[in-house]
Every structure is written in C-alpha cells, then in structure tokens.
Design a protein around this motif. Structure first.
Motif, short mmCIF file in Angstrom:
data_model
loop_
_atom_site.label_atom_id
_atom_site.label_comp_id
_atom_site.label_asym_id
_atom_site.label_seq_id
_atom_site.Cartn_x
_atom_site.Cartn_y
_atom_site.Cartn_z
N VAL A 165 -12.19 4.11 8.22
CA VAL A 165 -11.15 3.31 8.48
C VAL A 165 -9.92 3.35 7.38
CG1 VAL A 165 -10.70 0.68 8.31
CG2 VAL A 165 -12.92 1.55 9.01
N ALA A 166 -8.84 3.29 8.02
CA ALA A 166 -7.52 3.39 7.17
C ALA A 166 -7.46 2.38 6.22
CB ALA A 166 -6.55 3.69 7.93
N VAL A 167 -7.18 2.58 4.74
CA VAL A 167 -6.81 1.37 4.04
C VAL A 167 -5.48 1.93 2.95
CG1 VAL A 167 -9.28 0.52 4.02
CG2 VAL A 167 -8.59 2.26 2.48
N PRO A 168 -5.00 0.83 2.29
CA PRO A 168 -4.05 1.25 1.34
C PRO A 168 -4.43 2.31 0.21
CG PRO A 168 -4.04 -1.03 1.76
CD PRO A 168 -5.31 -0.50 2.28
N ILE A 169 -3.58 2.82 -0.41
CA ILE A 169 -4.07 3.63 -1.37
C ILE A 169 -4.31 2.78 -2.76
CG2 ILE A 169 -2.97 5.19 -3.40
CD1 ILE A 169 -1.68 6.66 -0.99
N GLY A 170 -3.44 1.62 -2.92
CA GLY A 170 -3.71 0.62 -4.18
C GLY A 170 -2.48 0.75 -4.72
N VAL A 171 -2.20 1.17 -5.94
CA VAL A 171 -1.00 0.79 -6.91
C VAL A 171 -0.46 2.23 -6.88
CG1 VAL A 171 -0.27 0.19 -8.90
CG2 VAL A 171 -2.13 -0.81 -7.95
N VAL A 172 0.93 2.21 -6.19
CA VAL A 172 1.64 3.32 -6.36
C VAL A 172 2.97 3.24 -7.42
CG1 VAL A 172 3.18 4.85 -4.71
CG2 VAL A 172 1.01 3.83 -3.77
N GLY A 173 3.05 4.59 -8.37
CA GLY A 173 4.17 4.50 -9.13
C GLY A 173 5.19 5.51 -8.49
N THR A 174 6.37 5.11 -8.52
CA THR A 174 7.59 5.82 -8.12
C THR A 174 8.48 5.99 -9.17
OG1 THR A 174 8.80 4.03 -7.06
CG2 THR A 174 7.07 5.40 -5.74
N VAL A 175 9.06 7.15 -9.23
CA VAL A 175 10.16 7.51 -9.99
C VAL A 175 11.26 8.25 -9.12
CG1 VAL A 175 11.04 8.43 -12.24
CG2 VAL A 175 8.87 7.68 -12.05
N PHE A 176 12.41 7.87 -8.99
CA PHE A 176 13.52 8.32 -7.96
C PHE A 176 14.71 8.56 -8.33
CE2 PHE A 176 12.38 3.76 -7.33
CZ PHE A 176 13.70 3.26 -7.18
N GLU A 177 15.69 9.09 -7.66
CA GLU A 177 17.08 9.50 -8.12
C GLU A 177 18.10 8.43 -8.04
OE1 GLU A 177 17.05 10.47 -3.66
OE2 GLU A 177 15.55 10.05 -5.45
N SER A 178 19.35 8.91 -8.03
CA SER A 178 20.50 7.75 -7.95
C SER A 178 20.70 6.83 -6.61
CB SER A 178 21.67 8.57 -8.27
OG SER A 178 21.94 9.51 -7.36
N ARG A 179 19.94 7.51 -5.54
CA ARG A 179 20.39 6.59 -4.38
C ARG A 179 19.58 5.20 -4.33
NH1 ARG A 179 18.06 10.36 0.09
NH2 ARG A 179 18.47 8.43 1.44
N PRO A 180 20.54 4.06 -4.27
CA PRO A 180 20.00 2.78 -4.56
C PRO A 180 19.06 2.37 -3.18
CG PRO A 180 22.41 2.92 -5.03
CD PRO A 180 22.02 4.07 -4.66
N ASP A 181 19.47 3.08 -1.94
CA ASP A 181 18.88 2.69 -0.86
C ASP A 181 17.26 2.98 -1.03
OD1 ASP A 181 20.06 5.38 -0.89
OD2 ASP A 181 19.26 5.56 1.23
N ALA A 182 16.97 4.05 -2.00
CA ALA A 182 15.58 4.56 -2.19
C ALA A 182 14.50 3.55 -2.58
CB ALA A 182 15.61 5.75 -3.22
N LEU A 183 15.03 2.50 -3.30
CA LEU A 183 14.48 1.30 -3.80
C LEU A 183 13.87 0.56 -2.81
CD1 LEU A 183 14.70 -0.84 -6.95
CD2 LEU A 183 14.76 -1.83 -4.77
N VAL A 184 14.87 0.42 -1.77
CA VAL A 184 14.54 -0.51 -0.81
C VAL A 184 13.51 0.20 0.24
CG1 VAL A 184 15.13 -1.90 1.25
CG2 VAL A 184 16.52 -1.39 -0.82
#
Length: 443
Positions: free
Chosen positions: A118-137
């Motif tokens: 059965v498919a389930v969420p991974i849990g807690v995901v940490g992201t570090v991303f570049e300058s594009r503000p739309d990436a956050l959304v």
C-alpha cells in the motif's frame, strides 16, 4: 523558527507529529486545503509583489556589482501572470489522483492469508532550494497532497517573497495539523537539520552538483538530489532542419534561466553548412552568445568554446555548439559531459532516434521535442519538487508518486510460520489477485 538548535528540533518534532495526522486526512480535506492556498495567492497579489520587489531590487543591486547573474535575477521575478500560473499549479496538484492508500499489489500467500502493498507518505521531508519563489509553493503543495510534512529552506536572495508566501500558506491551511510546514532561513539551521537522521526521512536539495554533494557528504539522511541541468539537443543528419531550428531555439530562448534549458547544441557535420547559419542568426537576434568549437567556426563566426563550456550549465543566454561526425560521437559527447538531466535528438529516422534514446543514461530523453518539456507540470504531474538526476528513489521530475513510499499490510486468521516449515509444511500459494486494502468483509 528562530535561529537556535532547540527551536529547530522542536519544529521538526512538530513536523513529525503533524505527518502522522496528515497521513490520515481524507483526500477531500487535503484538496480543500490546496484550493485554499490557491485562493489565498489569488487574493494577495499586491502584497506578494510588494515583497518580491524587495528581493528583485536587492538582486539588481548585486547584479550591478557583479555578484549576481542576470539569470538569477530573472528567476527571482514574480508578476501577475506568474502568480496566476502558481495558483493554477496548486489547483492542478489538487486535481491529481490521490497517491495515498493505493493498493500497489495484492497477493494470496495462502487461504485466508493475504498480503497488500500500500502507498503511504514518506513522512518528514526537508528541502533546500534555489532563488525561484514559486518553488516554495510547488514543494508545499506536493507535500500536502502526498501527506508529508515539509521543512522549507529557500535561498536568502528570495527571503521576502518566501516569507509572504509561507505566511499565506500557513494561514490558508489552519485546518491542517499544525506544524505540517516549517520555514527556516539560516545556514546553521540547515547544518542542524543534517544531523536529524532519526527525525527527517528524506532531504531534497536543489542546486549545484557541489551543493548536493556537500549535503550527501554531511548527513546520513537519504538524499534525493536535484542538480544542474547540462542539457543537449542533437541535430541529426536526418533532421528536418526547420524543426531543428525551432526546437533548438525554444530549448534555449523560451526561458534560459531554468535547468531544462539546452546548454549545448550538437550538429551532425553533414547538415552543419545548411543549418548553422540560420540557428546562429536566430540566437544572436535573441541576444544569445554562441560559442563554438573549431569545426563550428568554419561555418559561422562565433566565440571560441573551451573544454569547460561542454560541462557548464549557463542558466543564461549563452549556448555552446559542436559539430559532430556521427550519432555515436553525439552519444559519446553527451555521456561524457551531461548531468543526466534531459537530452533531445531531432531526426526523421526512427531507428536513429531509438539508438540515441536507448544508449543515453539521462533521466529524460526526447525525440523531436524541446528539452523545456522536462517539467512536472508539463508531464501531467501537477508540479514538481525538483528533477532528480539520480536513479533512487525517484527519477526525472519528482511529483506526487516520488513523495510516497509503501508498506505491507498482512491480513491473516491466526496463521503461524510453523505451519509452513518442516516435513508437513503447507505450500505457499503466492498468487496475485485483484484486491484492495482494506479488504471487504466478503472477500
């Protein structure tokens, strides 16, 4: 979060608790929250653009000092139309099929003993991303839909835009378990996150190869890396040259600052004389600096391309061009210099296209199409958290499916392993069947 280790740890613990609750929310609840985010963005264009102008103004100041590139400043900019596309993206994520609780396989182990994957969420995901503000959304929307809590770390160059967008997201999702999305800003907070291998389930850095490598070298948390895009277009000897011109132009000029823009154009020597003058003229009219190898320079007047150019992601209106002797040489060049992001061949010969596509190890390989199609939204994934150039656990544009894992549910009736061992062992059936979890009473 404030900039101290205690508050970071508390925030991640809040995210852990929220993830457990988030995974149990119905699809309708998650979709409702996504639509609320889209509505909030639609209702606050003025406030968002006001904050974005602060980032752009600062970026332009650093551009004038030579500390930022024009491409980076371009990635920072938001507009009315860009905000409309962001909210449309969020609604597109809501419209995607629910990735959770899908029964991936069902198998009879024995009578009354059934196994479900059965498919389930991974849990807690940490992201570090570049300058594009739309990436956050994008990342927040995909995390919410897939039932994951998320730690968001954007670049300091977009801090004002990220702050207002994060605030709107949190306000719009007040009915979602508190702590599901966290926003951090300081580098020392990232350092603290890297040590939280027992609390964070996946890290997704978006940036240069060196940056991703740094993350991988300094954490034991699984890392799904989004690195640079050294993408190629190969104009084959069997290419429709007008198509080749249109595709290569789109791949570079439509949006030069993104990772799926072409950086190197390879041209078969048999069509170089007919093809290069037109495409170089088109590039130069669009303000693209063309750099070429010695063979290229025998057909058109361009700047010298160096060995460094072949491995460079410009993210700008610059392209390197090389004249290639054969399809095999094109494949060898891409294998040597590619970042394994996206490659495209322009040819009317399906056998040569197949050879090209089979023999390259990039995440996306196209035939007669612009590299700019390598995108989660364009692939129908709703959006993407990044484009993975690795092979585990997801590859290419990472959408909802890439933010899930699976677990096994076993339904028995007092079964014990001893029954399946020894001389009188009962044989396993191991038969696939069309079933879903949870099973119905009349299975």
């Amino acid at each position: 979060m404030s900039n101290n280790t205690d508050s970071i740890e508390q925030g991640v613990e809040d995210a852990q608790r929220a993830a457990l609750k988030l995974a149990t929310l119905s699809e309708a609840q998650r979709n409702e929250a996504l639509h609320a985010i889209a509505d909030a963005i639609d209702s606050h264009h003025e406030a968002i653009l006001k904050e974005n102008k602060k980032d752009v103004r600062h970026g332009e100041e650093l551009l004038a000092k030579g500390e930022y590139s024009q491409a980076l400043v371009d990635r920072l900019k938001l507009s009315e139309s860009k905000l409309e596309s962001i909210s449309e993206m969020v609604r597109s994520v809501a419209q995607q099929e629910d990735p959770l609780e899908k029964t991936l396989t069902a198998r009879h182990l024995d009578h009354g003993l059934d196994l479900y994957k059965v498919a389930v969420p991974i849990g807690v995901v940490g992201t570090v991303f570049e300058s594009r503000p739309d990436a956050l959304v994008q990342i927040a929307a995909l995390s919410l839909k897939s039932g994951n809590s998320v730690i968001l770390k954007g670049g300091s160059e977009a801090k004002h835009s990220n702050r207002v967008l994060y605030r709107l997201i949190i306000e719009a999702t007040s009915d979602i378990p508190a702590g599901w999305a966290q926003h951090i800003e300081a580098r020392e907070e990232v350092t603290a996150l890297l040590a939280m291998d027992e609390k964070i389930d996946l890290l997704m850095p978006r940036g240069s190869s060196e940056f991703v490598q740094y993350i991988q070298d300094n954490t034991s948390i699984p890392v799904l890396g989004h690195t640079e895009g050294v993408c190629h277009v190969f104009v084959d000897k069997k290419a429709d040259l007008q198509m080749a011109s249109d595709v290569a132009f789109d791949a570079k000029v439509q949006y030069p600052a993104v990772c799926n823009a072409v950086e190197t154009l390879l041209v078969h020597e048999s069509v170089a004389d007919a093809y290069l003058p037109d495409i170089v003229s088109r590039y130069e009219e669009a303000g693209v600096e063309v750099r070429g190898d010695e063979k290229t320079q025998s057909y058109v007047e361009v700047e010298d391309a160096t060995e460094k150019d072949w491995a460079t992601e410009y993210g700008d209106r610059i392209i390197s061009v090389r004249v290639i002797d054969s399809l095999v040489d094109a494949i060898d060049h891409i294998t040597t210099y590619s970042s394994k992001h996206t490659e495209s061949i322009i040819t009317e010969d399906s056998d040569r296209a197949e050879q090209f596509m089979r023999n390259l190890d990039s995440a996306s390989v196209f035939h007669n199409a612009s590299t700019r199609f390598s995108d989660g939204y364009r692939f129908g994934l709703g959006a993407e958290v990044g484009i993975s150039t690795g092979k585990i656990h997801a590859r290419g544009p990472v959408g909802l499916e890439g933010l899930t894992t699976y677990k096994y549910h076993l339904e028995g009736d007092g079964h014990i392993v001893a029954s399946y061992a020894g001389e009188d062992a009962i044989p396993f059936q191991h038969e696939e069947f069309d079933g879903t979890w949870p099973p119905t009473a009349d299975k």
